[in-house]
Design a protein around this motif. Structure first.
Motif: not given
Length: 136
Positions: A80, A86, A89, A127
């Motif tokens: 991650v 995104e 992730v 993140w």
């Protein structure tokens, strides 16, 4: 392809001839690792070196399923952090969460799992924040 050993020729001379001809054709110098030291020569001898090397090449593990899943969950945290998007992730988290949920429904052999699914939204938010800190 290697020809069969002719009858009446000793194995040693036949093998030596095969090697000499391969060297003359330049086949030996085309082998992977040619001219490089053999890996692992500095380590003490281990009878099972070839098994360990094959397992490493093939990504195999001898951990019990519960411990292997714990290790995978640890690796996901690193994945991650290195993810570029995104969507990546979310994909990584979804894959490991599916395995964790399956293991929670039918516990695997070995020690207790001691895992819970990742909170995808919270992890994605962390993140994003980490990426923002890197930009500043």
């Amino acid at each position: 392809m290697t020809e069969r050993k002719p009858p009446g020729v000793s194995f040693e001379s036949w093998v030596d001839k095969q090697i000499r001809e391969a060297e003359e054709r330049g086949d030996v110098s085309q082998l992977p690792g040619f001219g490089k030291p053999l890996p692992g020569l500095e380590r003490p001898y281990d009878e099972t070196w070839w098994i360990k090397a094959k397992m490493q090449r093939e990504g195999l593990s001898v951990l019990p399923p519960a411990l292997a899943l714990r290790k995978e969950a640890e690796d996901v945290v690193e994945s991650v952090a290195l993810a570029r998007t995104e969507a990546e992730v979310r994909r990584v988290l979804a894959e490991v969460n599916e395995k964790i949920n399956k293991a929670l429904l039918m516990p695997p052999e070995g020690p207790p799992l001691n895992l819970k699914p990742f909170d995808v939204e919270a992890t994605v938010q962390e993140w994003r924040e980490a990426r923002e800190r890197k930009r500043d």
